[in-house]
Design a protein around this motif. Structure first.
Motif, PDB file in Angstrom:
ATOM      1  N   PRO A   1       0.827  -1.208   0.000  1.00  0.00           N
ATOM      2  CA  PRO A   1       0.000   0.000   0.000  1.00  0.00           C
ATOM      3  C   PRO A   1       0.860   1.256   0.000  1.00  0.00           C
ATOM      4  CG  PRO A   1       0.133  -0.906   2.216  1.00  0.00           C
ATOM      5  CD  PRO A   1       0.881  -1.856   1.322  1.00  0.00           C
ATOM      6  N   THR A   2       0.414   2.277  -0.730  1.00  0.00           N
ATOM      7  CA  THR A   2       0.975   3.612  -0.559  1.00  0.00           C
ATOM      8  C   THR A   2      -0.222   4.516  -0.236  1.00  0.00           C
ATOM      9  OG1 THR A   2       0.744   4.669  -2.735  1.00  0.00           O
ATOM     10  CG2 THR A   2       2.562   3.085  -2.488  1.00  0.00           C
ATOM     11  N   GLU A   3       0.018   5.781   0.025  1.00  0.00           N
ATOM     12  CA  GLU A   3      -1.092   6.679   0.344  1.00  0.00           C
ATOM     13  C   GLU A   3      -1.984   6.937  -0.880  1.00  0.00           C
ATOM     14  OE1 GLU A   3       1.979   7.334  -0.087  1.00  0.00           O
ATOM     15  OE2 GLU A   3       2.422   9.400  -0.655  1.00  0.00           O
ATOM     16  N   THR A   4      -1.458   6.683  -2.104  1.00  0.00           N
ATOM     17  CA  THR A   4      -2.237   6.967  -3.322  1.00  0.00           C
ATOM     18  C   THR A   4      -3.021   5.733  -3.779  1.00  0.00           C
ATOM     19  OG1 THR A   4      -0.302   6.423  -4.663  1.00  0.00           O
ATOM     20  CG2 THR A   4      -0.675   8.770  -4.146  1.00  0.00           C
ATOM     21  N   VAL A   5      -2.287   4.712  -4.224  1.00  0.00           N
ATOM     22  CA  VAL A   5      -2.873   3.440  -4.660  1.00  0.00           C
ATOM     23  C   VAL A   5      -1.863   2.347  -4.273  1.00  0.00           C
ATOM     24  CG1 VAL A   5      -4.075   4.484  -6.643  1.00  0.00           C
ATOM     25  CG2 VAL A   5      -1.789   3.516  -6.990  1.00  0.00           C
ATOM     26  N   TYR A   6      -2.229   1.073  -4.429  1.00  0.00           N
ATOM     27  CA  TYR A   6      -1.252  -0.001  -4.192  1.00  0.00           C
ATOM     28  C   TYR A   6      -0.233  -0.003  -5.336  1.00  0.00           C
ATOM     29  CZ  TYR A   6      -3.397  -2.272  -0.155  1.00  0.00           C
ATOM     30  OH  TYR A   6      -3.853  -2.556   1.107  1.00  0.00           O
ATOM     31  N   GLY A   7       1.041  -0.245  -4.976  1.00  0.00           N
ATOM     32  CA  GLY A   7       2.103  -0.339  -5.969  1.00  0.00           C
ATOM     33  C   GLY A   7       2.586  -1.772  -6.097  1.00  0.00           C
ATOM     34  N   LEU A   8       3.149  -2.123  -7.265  1.00  0.00           N
ATOM     35  CA  LEU A   8       3.776  -3.438  -7.448  1.00  0.00           C
ATOM     36  C   LEU A   8       5.280  -3.222  -7.491  1.00  0.00           C
ATOM     37  CD1 LEU A   8       3.769  -6.447  -7.947  1.00  0.00           C
ATOM     38  CD2 LEU A   8       3.510  -5.982 -10.390  1.00  0.00           C
TER      39      LEU A   8
ATOM     40  N   ALA B   1      11.157   0.141  -7.644  1.00  0.00           N
ATOM     41  CA  ALA B   1      10.334   0.574  -8.783  1.00  0.00           C
ATOM     42  C   ALA B   1       8.933   0.041  -8.549  1.00  0.00           C
ATOM     43  CB  ALA B   1      10.892   0.000 -10.084  1.00  0.00           C
ATOM     44  N   ALA B   2       7.922   0.912  -8.665  1.00  0.00           N
ATOM     45  CA  ALA B   2       6.553   0.431  -8.401  1.00  0.00           C
ATOM     46  C   ALA B   2       5.521   1.211  -9.199  1.00  0.00           C
ATOM     47  CB  ALA B   2       6.226   0.523  -6.914  1.00  0.00           C
ATOM     48  N   PRO B   3       4.994   0.585 -10.239  1.00  0.00           N
ATOM     49  CA  PRO B   3       3.805   1.136 -10.888  1.00  0.00           C
ATOM     50  C   PRO B   3       2.594   0.744 -10.047  1.00  0.00           C
ATOM     51  CG  PRO B   3       4.389  -0.920 -11.935  1.00  0.00           C
ATOM     52  CD  PRO B   3       5.418  -0.689 -10.843  1.00  0.00           C
ATOM     53  N   SER B   4       1.420   1.244 -10.396  1.00  0.00           N
ATOM     54  CA  SER B   4       0.208   0.799  -9.737  1.00  0.00           C
ATOM     55  C   SER B   4       0.058  -0.716  -9.944  1.00  0.00           C
ATOM     56  CB  SER B   4      -0.989   1.554 -10.297  1.00  0.00           C
ATOM     57  OG  SER B   4      -0.969   1.527 -11.711  1.00  0.00           O
TER      58      SER B   4
ATOM     59  N   VAL C   1      -5.761  -5.930  -5.904  1.00  0.00           N
ATOM     60  CA  VAL C   1      -4.474  -6.438  -6.415  1.00  0.00           C
ATOM     61  C   VAL C   1      -4.582  -7.943  -6.647  1.00  0.00           C
ATOM     62  CG1 VAL C   1      -2.002  -6.683  -5.978  1.00  0.00           C
ATOM     63  CG2 VAL C   1      -3.220  -4.681  -5.072  1.00  0.00           C
ATOM     64  N   GLN C   2      -5.183  -8.610  -5.656  1.00  0.00           N
ATOM     65  CA  GLN C   2      -5.335 -10.061  -5.738  1.00  0.00           C
ATOM     66  C   GLN C   2      -6.107 -10.452  -6.989  1.00  0.00           C
ATOM     67  OE1 GLN C   2      -6.962 -11.279  -1.981  1.00  0.00           O
ATOM     68  NE2 GLN C   2      -6.319 -13.393  -2.270  1.00  0.00           N
ATOM     69  N   LYS C   3      -7.174  -9.703  -7.254  1.00  0.00           N
ATOM     70  CA  LYS C   3      -8.033 -10.015  -8.408  1.00  0.00           C
ATOM     71  C   LYS C   3      -7.216  -9.965  -9.705  1.00  0.00           C
ATOM     72  CE  LYS C   3     -12.549  -9.870 -10.099  1.00  0.00           C
ATOM     73  NZ  LYS C   3     -12.301  -9.844 -11.494  1.00  0.00           N
ATOM     74  N   ASP C   4      -6.343  -8.946  -9.828  1.00  0.00           N
ATOM     75  CA  ASP C   4      -5.575  -8.784 -11.074  1.00  0.00           C
ATOM     76  C   ASP C   4      -4.317  -9.664 -11.121  1.00  0.00           C
ATOM     77  OD1 ASP C   4      -7.416  -6.826 -11.697  1.00  0.00           O
ATOM     78  OD2 ASP C   4      -5.932  -5.270 -12.148  1.00  0.00           O
TER      79      ASP C   4
ATOM     80  N   GLY D   1      -2.645  -3.650   3.579  1.00  0.00           N
ATOM     81  CA  GLY D   1      -2.669  -2.509   4.497  1.00  0.00           C
ATOM     82  C   GLY D   1      -4.036  -1.840   4.520  1.00  0.00           C
ATOM     83  N   GLY D   2      -5.085  -2.544   4.063  1.00  0.00           N
ATOM     84  CA  GLY D   2      -6.425  -1.942   4.050  1.00  0.00           C
ATOM     85  C   GLY D   2      -6.581  -0.958   2.905  1.00  0.00           C
ATOM     86  N   PRO D   3      -7.726  -0.277   2.859  1.00  0.00           N
ATOM     87  CA  PRO D   3      -7.955   0.684   1.772  1.00  0.00           C
ATOM     88  C   PRO D   3      -6.982   1.865   1.860  1.00  0.00           C
ATOM     89  CG  PRO D   3      -9.960   0.351   3.094  1.00  0.00           C
ATOM     90  CD  PRO D   3      -8.849  -0.349   3.800  1.00  0.00           C
ATOM     91  N   VAL D   4      -6.596   2.399   0.700  1.00  0.00           N
ATOM     92  CA  VAL D   4      -5.661   3.532   0.697  1.00  0.00           C
ATOM     93  C   VAL D   4      -6.394   4.832   1.048  1.00  0.00           C
ATOM     94  CG1 VAL D   4      -4.173   2.450  -1.021  1.00  0.00           C
ATOM     95  CG2 VAL D   4      -5.972   4.040  -1.762  1.00  0.00           C
ATOM     96  N   GLU D   5      -5.591   5.864   1.303  1.00  0.00           N
ATOM     97  CA  GLU D   5      -6.172   7.121   1.773  1.00  0.00           C
ATOM     98  C   GLU D   5      -6.642   8.024   0.620  1.00  0.00           C
ATOM     99  OE1 GLU D   5      -3.212   9.118   4.136  1.00  0.00           O
ATOM    100  OE2 GLU D   5      -4.298  11.012   3.909  1.00  0.00           O
ATOM    101  N   ILE D   6      -5.828   8.152  -0.430  1.00  0.00           N
ATOM    102  CA  ILE D   6      -6.121   9.163  -1.462  1.00  0.00           C
ATOM    103  C   ILE D   6      -6.963   8.578  -2.594  1.00  0.00           C
ATOM    104  CG2 ILE D   6      -5.099  10.686  -3.208  1.00  0.00           C
ATOM    105  CD1 ILE D   6      -2.774  11.178  -1.251  1.00  0.00           C
ATOM    106  N   GLY D   7      -6.541   7.483  -3.167  1.00  0.00           N
ATOM    107  CA  GLY D   7      -7.373   6.800  -4.170  1.00  0.00           C
ATOM    108  C   GLY D   7      -7.043   7.088  -5.621  1.00  0.00           C
ATOM    109  N   VAL D   8      -6.283   8.134  -5.933  1.00  0.00           N
ATOM    110  CA  VAL D   8      -5.736   8.292  -7.292  1.00  0.00           C
ATOM    111  C   VAL D   8      -4.220   8.492  -7.173  1.00  0.00           C
ATOM    112  CG1 VAL D   8      -7.830   9.221  -8.393  1.00  0.00           C
ATOM    113  CG2 VAL D   8      -6.147  10.779  -7.440  1.00  0.00           C
ATOM    114  N   GLU D   9      -3.519   8.200  -8.279  1.00  0.00           N
ATOM    115  CA  GLU D   9      -2.063   8.162  -8.235  1.00  0.00           C
ATOM    116  C   GLU D   9      -1.448   9.553  -8.059  1.00  0.00           C
ATOM    117  OE1 GLU D   9      -4.018   7.471 -10.684  1.00  0.00           O
ATOM    118  OE2 GLU D   9      -3.870   5.380 -11.278  1.00  0.00           O
ATOM    119  N   SER D  10      -0.140   9.532  -7.765  1.00  0.00           N
ATOM    120  CA  SER D  10       0.594  10.777  -7.478  1.00  0.00           C
ATOM    121  C   SER D  10       0.578  11.758  -8.646  1.00  0.00           C
ATOM    122  CB  SER D  10       2.053  10.440  -7.141  1.00  0.00           C
ATOM    123  OG  SER D  10       2.690   9.823  -8.247  1.00  0.00           O
ATOM    124  N   THR D  11       0.756  13.022  -8.323  1.00  0.00           N
ATOM    125  CA  THR D  11       1.009  14.063  -9.318  1.00  0.00           C
ATOM    126  C   THR D  11       2.401  13.792  -9.908  1.00  0.00           C
ATOM    127  OG1 THR D  11      -0.170  15.615  -7.900  1.00  0.00           O
ATOM    128  CG2 THR D  11       1.203  16.568  -9.651  1.00  0.00           C
ATOM    129  N   VAL D  12       2.504  13.788 -11.251  1.00  0.00           N
ATOM    130  CA  VAL D  12       3.827  13.608 -11.876  1.00  0.00           C
ATOM    131  C   VAL D  12       4.273  14.962 -12.431  1.00  0.00           C
ATOM    132  CG1 VAL D  12       5.147  12.438 -13.694  1.00  0.00           C
ATOM    133  CG2 VAL D  12       3.390  11.175 -12.440  1.00  0.00           C
TER     134      VAL D  12
END
Ligand code: TXA
Ligand code: MG
Length: 350
Positions: free
Chosen positions: A34-41, A142-145, A160-163, A174-185
């Motif tokens: 888990p990250t604060e935005t979305v789960y990373g791989l 290195a971690a994309p969504s 994540v498990q589903k995919d 780590g449960g549901p994330v806080e923000i829900g969309v990915e970081s500002t690039v």
């Protein structure tokens, strides 16, 4: 690398399990976290074989570079050749947090990590689990969504498990994330920073620290849009299997158009799902409904977007209609960016 049919372990969010996850990263394996935005791989960003595993598990095109996560700004030295004054200011202000900075890539970064570009995207996430994993792994990760390429980003471990079940070594739940969309690039390689992907950190927040900022992503509300420079932005994104129609405009416009679309689906003996703001909930009835929250609370809409797209995709429906009457302000801008990309069709009030 053949990553199919491996056993995917589900780790708890405690230090013993995070240590086991770090051992997997050190050995060149793949761990979703888990990250604060979305789960990373995640995989060791400096190990080309490990990074190849990320591309294989996600089915990600090789020219789409990965974001490298670190625990401490000092680690930038091994990853980049130059940190401008602007970049340094933004790191001080926004790290740890949901801001990815594009910097000139250092000579020791495997080209697979950067999609063969001469730049590298770096961020320090603020999620405590991500930080612990980074520290215990002792390497940039290195971690994309953590979704199959093209699908909505995962905001829970079960997404994540589903995919990726059977394709990666482990998932830290780590449960549901806080923000829900990915970081500002944000590209800070030139004189004026360019936002390549909108996120929780907004243009006006960045402008407070470095003056002018350019918009480098496609935005149908802007006329003078810069050429899209983030390689990832050209691919299909965030899309569930079920077709998505986005209706953008006032609540009345959304209600009338949704009713028309639902009627057309019913005439075809199809079922329609609605991803809808609370204020419109009682005005329309569909076969399945998921709430985006109040239209004036974009932070809540952001948390519900991918969750709702994935929920509706699992119901037996033929069309997902998204209510685009929420505010295009703050993180609402990032939500519009994602949902426009997810949609096959956009109906817009003029
Ligand atoms: O919040 C996030 O950023 C999440 C979490 C896991 O940290 N990660 C994430 O990664 O969203 P990903 O791979 O799904 O999206 C990364 C985006 C892509 O659009 C990619 O093209 C862009 O960042 N990107 C990465 N490196 C880049 C570079 N050197 N130049 C331009 N764009 C880059
Ligand atoms: Mg992604």
């Amino acid at each position: 690398m053949n990553t199919a049919n491996m056993k995917t372990v589900i780790f708890k969010n405690n230090i013993e399990d995070i240590r086991k996850a770090a051992d997997i990263i050190k050995r060149g394996g793949l761990v979703a976290f888990p990250t604060e935005t979305v789960y990373g791989l995640g995989a060791n960003a400096l190990n080309p074989g490990a990074v190849a595993g990320i591309f294989a598990a996600k089915g990600r095109p090789a020219d789409n570079p990965l974001i490298v996560h670190i625990a401490d700004p000092g680690q930038c030295e091994q990853l980049t050749t130059h940190i401008s004054q602007t970049a340094s200011l933004l790191m001080d202000r926004f790290w740890p947090g949901p801001l990815t900075l594009i910097l000139p890539a250092g000579p020791y970064i495997p080209s697979i990590t950067t999609g063969d570009l001469d730049t590298i995207g770096i961020r320090i996430p603020s999620h405590p689990t991500a930080l612990k994993l980074l520290r215990l792994s002792g390497t940039p990760i290195a971690a994309p969504s953590a979704n199959t390429s093209g699908r909505p980003s995962p905001t829970t471990a079960s997404h994540v498990q589903k995919d990726l079940e059977g394709k990666i070594d482990a998932i830290i739940d780590g449960g549901p994330v806080e923000i829900g969309v990915e970081s500002t690039v944000l590209d800070v390689t030139g004189d004026i920073p360019i936002i390549l992907r909108p996120g929780h950190i907004t243009a006006s927040q960045i402008e407070q620290y470095c003056g002018r900022v350019l918009i480098g992503y496609e935005d149908s509300t802007l006329e003078d849009t810069e050429k899209v420079r983030s390689p990832g932005m050209k691919y299909t994104h965030y899309s569930p299997g079920t077709p998505v129609v986005l209706i953008e405009g006032s609540p009345d416009f959304v209600i009338n158009n949704s009713r028309d679309l639902i009627k057309k689906e019913h005439d075809l003996k199809h079922r329609a799902g609605l991803l809808i703001c609370n204020e419109n909930l009682k005005q329309i009835s569909a076969d399945e409904t998921y709430s985006l929250g109040d239209r004036t609370k974009p932070a809540r809409v952001a948390q519900n977007l991918f969750m709702g797209l994935r929920y509706l995709d699992m119901q037996q429906i033929d069309l997902i209609i998204v209510d685009g009457s929420f505010v295009n302000r703050g993180i609402g801008t990032a939500v519009f960016n994602r949902v426009r990309k997810a949609a096959q069709r956009i109906i817009k009030e003029v």
